[in-house]
Design a protein around this motif. Structure first.
Motif, PDB file in Angstrom:
ATOM      1  N   GLY A   1     -75.506 -17.407 -40.642  1.00  0.00           N
ATOM      2  CA  GLY A   1     -74.894 -18.418 -41.505  1.00  0.00           C
ATOM      3  C   GLY A   1     -74.447 -17.863 -42.851  1.00  0.00           C
ATOM      4  O   GLY A   1     -74.610 -18.518 -43.874  1.00  0.00           O
ATOM      5  N   ILE A   2     -73.885 -16.682 -42.840  1.00  0.00           N
ATOM      6  CA  ILE A   2     -73.444 -16.045 -44.082  1.00  0.00           C
ATOM      7  C   ILE A   2     -72.125 -16.664 -44.525  1.00  0.00           C
ATOM      8  O   ILE A   2     -71.160 -16.682 -43.765  1.00  0.00           O
ATOM      9  N   ASP A   3     -72.102 -17.163 -45.756  1.00  0.00           N
ATOM     10  CA  ASP A   3     -70.866 -17.693 -46.313  1.00  0.00           C
ATOM     11  C   ASP A   3     -70.189 -16.566 -47.089  1.00  0.00           C
ATOM     12  O   ASP A   3     -70.644 -16.176 -48.169  1.00  0.00           O
ATOM     13  N   LEU A   4     -69.132 -16.032 -46.522  1.00  0.00           N
ATOM     14  CA  LEU A   4     -68.462 -14.864 -47.093  1.00  0.00           C
ATOM     15  C   LEU A   4     -67.962 -15.131 -48.503  1.00  0.00           C
ATOM     16  O   LEU A   4     -68.138 -14.301 -49.392  1.00  0.00           O
ATOM     17  N   ARG A   5     -67.360 -16.272 -48.731  1.00  0.00           N
ATOM     18  CA  ARG A   5     -66.804 -16.567 -50.062  1.00  0.00           C
ATOM     19  C   ARG A   5     -67.890 -16.623 -51.129  1.00  0.00           C
ATOM     20  O   ARG A   5     -67.709 -16.106 -52.232  1.00  0.00           O
TER      21      ARG A   5
ATOM     22  N   GLY B   1     -59.137 -10.355 -53.190  1.00  0.00           N
ATOM     23  CA  GLY B   1     -58.614 -10.024 -51.863  1.00  0.00           C
ATOM     24  C   GLY B   1     -59.580 -10.389 -50.757  1.00  0.00           C
ATOM     25  O   GLY B   1     -59.184 -10.921 -49.719  1.00  0.00           O
ATOM     26  N   ALA B   2     -60.867 -10.131 -50.976  1.00  0.00           N
ATOM     27  CA  ALA B   2     -61.866 -10.460 -49.956  1.00  0.00           C
ATOM     28  C   ALA B   2     -62.026 -11.966 -49.796  1.00  0.00           C
ATOM     29  O   ALA B   2     -62.282 -12.456 -48.698  1.00  0.00           O
ATOM     30  N   ILE B   3     -61.850 -12.710 -50.875  1.00  0.00           N
ATOM     31  CA  ILE B   3     -61.991 -14.168 -50.820  1.00  0.00           C
ATOM     32  C   ILE B   3     -60.768 -14.808 -50.167  1.00  0.00           C
ATOM     33  O   ILE B   3     -60.889 -15.734 -49.361  1.00  0.00           O
ATOM     34  N   SER B   4     -59.592 -14.305 -50.479  1.00  0.00           N
ATOM     35  CA  SER B   4     -58.361 -14.963 -50.021  1.00  0.00           C
ATOM     36  C   SER B   4     -57.921 -14.540 -48.620  1.00  0.00           C
ATOM     37  O   SER B   4     -57.159 -15.259 -47.979  1.00  0.00           O
ATOM     38  N   GLN B   5     -58.384 -13.402 -48.128  1.00  0.00           N
ATOM     39  CA  GLN B   5     -58.001 -12.938 -46.794  1.00  0.00           C
ATOM     40  C   GLN B   5     -58.984 -13.453 -45.758  1.00  0.00           C
ATOM     41  O   GLN B   5     -60.150 -13.623 -46.014  1.00  0.00           O
TER      42      GLN B   5
END
Length: 128
Positions: free
Chosen positions: A48-52, A118-122
């Protein structure tokens, strides 16, 4: 109580100002990569990792630490204001490293912010 020589504190500020941002960015990059792999991989699906959330936290904490590194570089620069960058060591070396660190830290801060955005938007989980 034991007292330290004043140049020991200045030496620490010099090295933290010079190398801190690079090390902080490296940690942000490696941890961010690991979070992305865990988020996209089948083995990490149950975590359940939330990347953002992770990327925003990494970007904010790394940015704050880089600003501390920049403050250390500026403090070293202020402490060596009576020296020139080509003076004999240690004063000349400290001045030279502080000048390089002030610019380098700004560049690393930009790298951290841009890689975080970049990591958040891609959408990182693409199959090529």
């Amino acid at each position: 109580m034991r007292r330290f020589h004043p140049s020991i504190g200045l030496e620490f500020l010099q090295w933290f100002g010079l190398l801190g941002a690079a090390l902080i960015w490296t940690v942000q990059f490696v941890v961010g990569y690991g979070v992305t792999v865990a988020n996209c991989g089948a083995g990490g699906a149950h975590l359940g990792i939330d990347l953002r959330t992770w990327e925003i936290s990494l970007m904010a904490s790394a940015g704050t630490l880089v600003l501390l590194s920049e403050a250390a570089a500026i403090a070293t620069l202020a402490a060596t204001r009576d020296s020139e960058h080509d003076d004999p060591p240690p004063a000349g070396r400290r001045r030279f490293f502080a000048l390089a660190a002030v610019l380098g830290n700004v560049l690393f801060l930009v790298i951290i912010v841009l890689s975080g955005i970049g990591a958040i938007s891609q959408a990182p989980c693409h199959q090529a």
